[in-house]
Design an enzyme around this catalytic site. Structure first.
Site, PDB file in Angstrom:
ATOM      1  N   GLU A   1       1.070 -13.191  12.285  1.00 18.29           N
ATOM      2  CA  GLU A   1       1.712 -12.055  12.954  1.00 18.29           C
ATOM      3  C   GLU A   1       1.710 -10.864  11.999  1.00 18.29           C
ATOM      4  OE1 GLU A   1       2.685 -11.925  16.062  1.00 18.29           O
ATOM      5  OE2 GLU A   1       2.188 -14.041  16.379  1.00 18.29           O
TER       6      GLU A   1
ATOM      7  N   TRP B   1       3.081   7.950  -2.239  1.00 15.92           N
ATOM      8  CA  TRP B   1       4.520   8.066  -2.540  1.00 15.92           C
ATOM      9  C   TRP B   1       4.713   9.030  -3.709  1.00 15.92           C
ATOM     10  CZ3 TRP B   1       7.497   7.151  -6.887  1.00 15.92           C
ATOM     11  CH2 TRP B   1       8.889   6.993  -6.696  1.00 15.92           C
TER      12      TRP B   1
ATOM     13  N   HIS C   1       2.733   3.667  -8.907  1.00 14.77           N
ATOM     14  CA  HIS C   1       2.487   2.242  -9.191  1.00 14.77           C
ATOM     15  C   HIS C   1       3.682   1.632  -9.915  1.00 14.77           C
ATOM     16  CE1 HIS C   1      -1.459   2.564  -7.590  1.00 14.77           C
ATOM     17  NE2 HIS C   1      -1.936   3.331  -8.553  1.00 14.77           N
TER      18      HIS C   1
ATOM     19  N   ASP D   1       0.824  -1.213   0.000  1.00  9.90           N
ATOM     20  CA  ASP D   1       0.000   0.000   0.000  1.00  9.90           C
ATOM     21  C   ASP D   1       0.863   1.271   0.000  1.00  9.90           C
ATOM     22  OD1 ASP D   1      -2.342   1.434  -0.007  1.00  9.90           O
ATOM     23  OD2 ASP D   1      -2.649   1.301   2.161  1.00  9.90           O
ATOM     24  N   GLY D   2       0.325   2.322  -0.579  1.00 11.66           N
ATOM     25  CA  GLY D   2       0.969   3.636  -0.487  1.00 11.66           C
ATOM     26  C   GLY D   2       1.629   4.127  -1.767  1.00 11.66           C
TER      27      GLY D   2
ATOM     28  N   LEU E   1      10.656 -20.334  -4.653  1.00  9.62           N
ATOM     29  CA  LEU E   1       9.615 -19.493  -4.061  1.00  9.62           C
ATOM     30  C   LEU E   1       8.315 -19.542  -4.872  1.00  9.62           C
ATOM     31  CD1 LEU E   1       8.890 -17.017  -2.099  1.00  9.62           C
ATOM     32  CD2 LEU E   1       9.568 -15.576  -4.017  1.00  9.62           C
TER      33      LEU E   1
ATOM     34  N   LEU F   1      -7.033  -4.700   7.347  1.00  9.40           N
ATOM     35  CA  LEU F   1      -6.801  -5.836   6.444  1.00  9.40           C
ATOM     36  C   LEU F   1      -7.278  -5.554   5.020  1.00  9.40           C
ATOM     37  CD1 LEU F   1      -7.767  -8.950   8.605  1.00  9.40           C
ATOM     38  CD2 LEU F   1      -5.505  -8.357   7.747  1.00  9.40           C
TER      39      LEU F   1
END
Ligand code: IPE
Ligand code: IPE
Ligand code: MG
Length: 254
Positions: free
Chosen positions: A218, A36, A48, A31-32, A142, A206
């Site tokens: 967490e 930014w 973006h 987010d942000g 991954l 969330l």
């Protein structure tokens, strides 16, 4: 202990990370980007774009650390409410990212998957996604799980519908439905719940992300806007995670 948004102060090197306790699954609410850009007097679209670069770095870092699953919130079911132009820019960036990065991701053994209603994405994005899934499905590194047109509530509604269909078709008995069965009807079937959820830009919510799966995850909220989130910030978040005492409703181990 209260752990609100924390400021990055000192450098954390990867040597300070306990290699035996790397979170298996990290989820990130990226987010942000808009803020930014605005702070720099730039259009949101450049935020973006910078966000995509941050993602590249974090994927590489997670891969190097041996994280097994990285689920990133790239587009929510509510993000369609944004101006059409911004939605278009985000969809183009997704397509471009896949076109540009697929080879390198594949060479680094990354498996690309997605969660969300991807059938509603524009055709070019779907084509690139299908190519990425196919090309990387046998990789062993991954798992990069892209949350695209993802909503936790929509996912649960889909799971309820799937369960009802199977009950109606005689494939499942209501008495057999338990938490493991529900898990199997989610997009994330077969993937362990996130151990660590990171949200950038300081927002403490969330926003409809992985509602079921984050029951005991967490959370680490950082003030940085997503484009500024780098490997150093990731290591700090993992350090914070490693200091937590996960109780899952039981009693502390120490
Ligand atoms: C996150 O950045 C990217 C998406 C939601 C797609 P934002 O676009 O939400 O940036 P802010 O929160 O407006 O700064
Ligand atoms: C959450 O961010 C969605 C993504 C990062 C893709 P938003 O910017 O959409 O969330 P709100 O609107 O601040 O809750
Ligand atoms: Mg936002």
């Amino acid at each position: 202990m209260w752990s609100g948004p924390w400021k990055r102060n000192k450098e954390v090197s990867s040597a300070q990370i306990d290699r035996g306790r790397i979170p298996r699954h990290i989820a990130i609410i990226m987010d942000g980007n808009g803020r930014w850009a605005i702070r720099r007097g730039l259009p949101r679209s450049l935020g973006h774009k910078a966000g995509v670069e941050a993602l590249r770095g974090v994927v590489k870092a997670c891969s190097g650390l041996g994280v097994e699953y990285l689920t990133v919130y790239a587009f929510s079911t509510e993000n369609w409410r944004r101006p059409k132009e911004e939605v278009g820019i985000l969809m183009n960036l997704l397509t471009e990212y896949l076109r540009r990065e697929l080879r390198e991701l594949d060479e680094n053994d990354v498996v690309i998957r997605a969660v969300g209603q991807i059938e509603h994405l524009p055709a070019e994005a779907r084509t690139e996604l299908a190519r990425a899934f196919e090309q990387t499905k046998s990789n062993r590194g991954l798992v990069l799980n892209l949350a695209l047109n993802y909503g936790g509530r929509a996912e649960l509604v889909g799971a309820v519908q799937g369960i009802c269909r199977d009950v109606q078709g005689g494939r499942l008995k209501p008495a057999e439905i338990d938490e493991n069965v529900v898990d199997r009807y989610l997009y994330t079937a077969g993937i362990p719940d996130p151990d660590l959820l990171i949200r950038t830009s300081g927002e403490m919510r969330l926003s409809n992300f992985l509602l079921w799966q984050c029951a005991y995850t967490e959370m680490v909220v950082v003030r940085d806007y997503w484009p500024d989130f780098d490997e150093e910030a990731l290591l700090q978040a993992i350090r914070a995670y490693q200091r937590r005492n996960r109780r899952f409703g039981g009693l502390a181990n120490e």
